[in-house]
Design a protein around this motif. Structure first.
Motif, short mmCIF file in Angstrom:
data_model
loop_
_atom_site.label_atom_id
_atom_site.label_comp_id
_atom_site.label_asym_id
_atom_site.label_seq_id
_atom_site.Cartn_x
_atom_site.Cartn_y
_atom_site.Cartn_z
N ARG A 1 -15.89 45.96 77.13
CA ARG A 1 -16.19 44.54 76.95
C ARG A 1 -17.70 44.31 76.96
NH1 ARG A 1 -12.85 41.38 80.93
NH2 ARG A 1 -11.19 41.82 79.42
N GLU B 1 -19.93 43.15 73.66
CA GLU B 1 -20.84 42.00 73.72
C GLU B 1 -22.26 42.43 73.32
OE1 GLU B 1 -22.80 39.02 77.07
OE2 GLU B 1 -20.85 39.97 77.48
N ASN C 1 -22.50 43.11 69.48
CA ASN C 1 -22.51 41.86 68.71
C ASN C 1 -23.83 41.11 68.87
OD1 ASN C 1 -19.77 40.98 67.33
ND2 ASN C 1 -19.25 42.17 69.12
N LYS C 2 -24.36 41.13 70.08
CA LYS C 2 -25.63 40.45 70.31
C LYS C 2 -26.75 41.15 69.53
CE LYS C 2 -25.86 37.51 72.82
NZ LYS C 2 -25.76 36.06 72.62
#
Length: 507
Positions: free
Chosen positions: A173, A177, A180-181
């Motif tokens: 997870r 994140e 994607n960031k």
């Protein structure tokens, strides 16, 4: 038709046979042979437009039957994609094969869940999650671990496995994140530079701001996608400041970290190698740059977008280094590649500028052609060229500069002095309007000052040399990598272009 041409390029005969098996039945009244006929016509390059496709089938291009055919044909090309033979293909390395395998099994896994086959779903998930974890397929790993964490509580209680997958979920997870960031940040800084190559200090400021957002992730996330995005933003900052040595160092760090991973991404490594090539070129290390760029080609699939970017850089470096035969041969490979027409329009504009300079080089005899060499570049038409670069023509402090210069070169070569005079007057006004002395592009300012003296010299060679010489001397003492100008602006070193102009004008 671009969408269908794109699909047919990755099919083969075996996959074609599956089209009739794997998809829904044909609509009544449509012959089965039409699909094979259209596939072969597209794959062989016999059809390029909807009008040609409709003519092949004997249908009205605007009629509903033809529209229905296109819709059905596209749907039938999707399903065989699941059966592409990635395992025995030389185009994919072990990491890429694992990626495809994970994504294919993800589809099976989701189907099992929807059909309430929970035991089989868990068995498949346990198989996939480890492969996905080892190869940085974070999305698949996260979905598998999330399901297994729940499964070993609700379906088959097992505290040890629950805790094992709970740790996995937290890790994936966080990685998801972070990835994607990083992708979001990289897109934010690269988007403004796609259509504009002029002053990019605003991009550098934006990059620095976004790096602060990514820093908290950098110590914990080591996936391929995060590293690529993170170092991509860092590289963009330095290249936007024209800090070529610092950008070169970042490329080396990124390549080293990516190579250190157990899973290997040639595409990501190739990205930093290509940018390293550019940095070397701007630092005047042409021989090393050309050698590295040739190595980069091995990291790209022939005819892919990355391959065309690699070739673009190779031609740019070759032109800057004076290796015109190399630039010509690479450009010929590009223009004859059937995938070139499927590339984005903005990429076509960049290539049109390079093609125009190769055409000039051919016209003035700076490169020798063999009897079997393509002469397509000698058929260059100035008016057509201007219509082919509408986006970059608006980039007044960027790629419009080489566009204006190549126009002048053509006019001088063709002895069109009246039009050349008008162009020089326009260039003088252009420099005054768009370039302040302290606003960057120092080499371009000097060059424009030098060549616009030609108008006042009435195209007299001696007068032109005398008036322009002070600016040219300053140019010779200013490195081509002078840190205030995008690397794509000065296609051919300005001092060399000036020499060509001196050769072209009358005594």
């Amino acid at each position: 038709m671009t969408d269908l041409l794109e699909l047919t390029q990755i099919m083969d005969g075996y996959k074609l046979r599956q089209i009739e098996v794997l998809t829904r039945p044909l609509r009544p009244g449509i012959q089965e042979s039409r699909y094979r006929l259209m596939y072969h016509a597209l794959a062989n390059g016999d059809v390029h437009t909807e009008e040609e496709a409709a003519q092949l089938l004997g249908l009205d291009v605007k009629g509903r039957p033809f529209r229905r055919f296109l819709l059905e044909f596209r749907r039938r090309l999707y399903a065989p994609l699941l059966f592409l033979d990635t395992e025995s293909s030389e185009q994919f390395n072990a990491t890429q094969k694992a990626n495809f395998e994970c994504l294919r099994k993800l589809g099976i896994f989701q189907t099992l869940l929807h059909r309430k086959c929970f035991i089989n779903a868990a068995m498949l998930a346990e198989e996939i999650v480890e492969i996905a974890a080892q190869n940085d397929v974070t999305l698949v790993a996260l979905e598998m671990a999330t399901y297994l964490k729940r499964y070993f509580v609700e379906q088959e209680p097992n505290p040890d496995k629950y805790r094992y997958y709970k740790v996995y979920v937290e890790r994936f997870r966080f990685d998801w994140e972070a990835e994607n960031k990083a992708a979001e940040c990289y897109s934010a800084v690269i988007a403004p530079a796609i259509k504009k190559k002029s002053n990019q200090y605003d991009i550098a400021l934006k990059s620095k701001e976004l790096l602060n957002i990514l820093e908290p992730y950098s110590n914990r996330c080591n996936t391929i996608l995060f590293l690529a995005g993170y170092y991509g933003v860092m590289l963009t900052e330095k290249m936007s400041l024209f800090a070529w040595k610092k950008a070169l160092d970042i490329c080396d760090i990124a390549i080293e970290r990516l190579r250190a991973k157990s899973c290997f991404s040639p595409r990501m490594i190739g990205f930093f190698m290509i940018n390293k090539t550019t940095c070397l070129s701007m630092l005047g290390q042409y021989e090393e740059a050309i050698k590295l760029n040739i190595e980069c080609a091995d990291f790209e699939v022939y005819g892919s977008r990355g391959w065309f970017v690699n070739q673009d850089v190779q031609v740019s470096v070759a032109l800057r280094a004076g290796e015109y035969s190399l630039a010509h041969s690479v450009a010929e490979k590009v223009i004859s590649n059937p995938m070139f027409k499927l590339m984005p329009k903005i990429m076509h504009e960049s290539w049109q500028i390079l093609f125009s300079y190769i055409s000039v080089i051919q016209s003035i005899g700076k490169v020798k052609l063999n009897a079997n060499d393509n002469i397509v570049f000698q058929q260059f038409k100035l008016n057509k060229f201007l219509n082919d670069v509408p986006t970059y023509s608006k980039d007044k402090k960027g790629l419009n500069i080489p566009i204006l210069i190549v126009q002048l070169l053509f006019l001088l070569h063709q002895k069109e002095y009246e039009q050349a005079h008008e162009r020089l007057e326009a260039l003088r006004k252009y420099r005054v309007k768009h370039f302040r002395y302290d606003a960057g592009n120092f080499r371009t300012q000097l060059f424009l000052k030098a060549i616009t003296t030609m108008a006042g010299s009435a195209f007299n060679k001696k007068k032109f040399i005398k008036k322009s010489q002070p600016f040219i001397e300053q140019l010779r003492n200013t490195p081509i990598g002078y840190p205030d100008q995008h690397y794509k602006i000065e296609i051919i070193p300005y001092t060399l272009v000036w020499n060509w102009m001196v050769e072209m004008i009358d005594q």
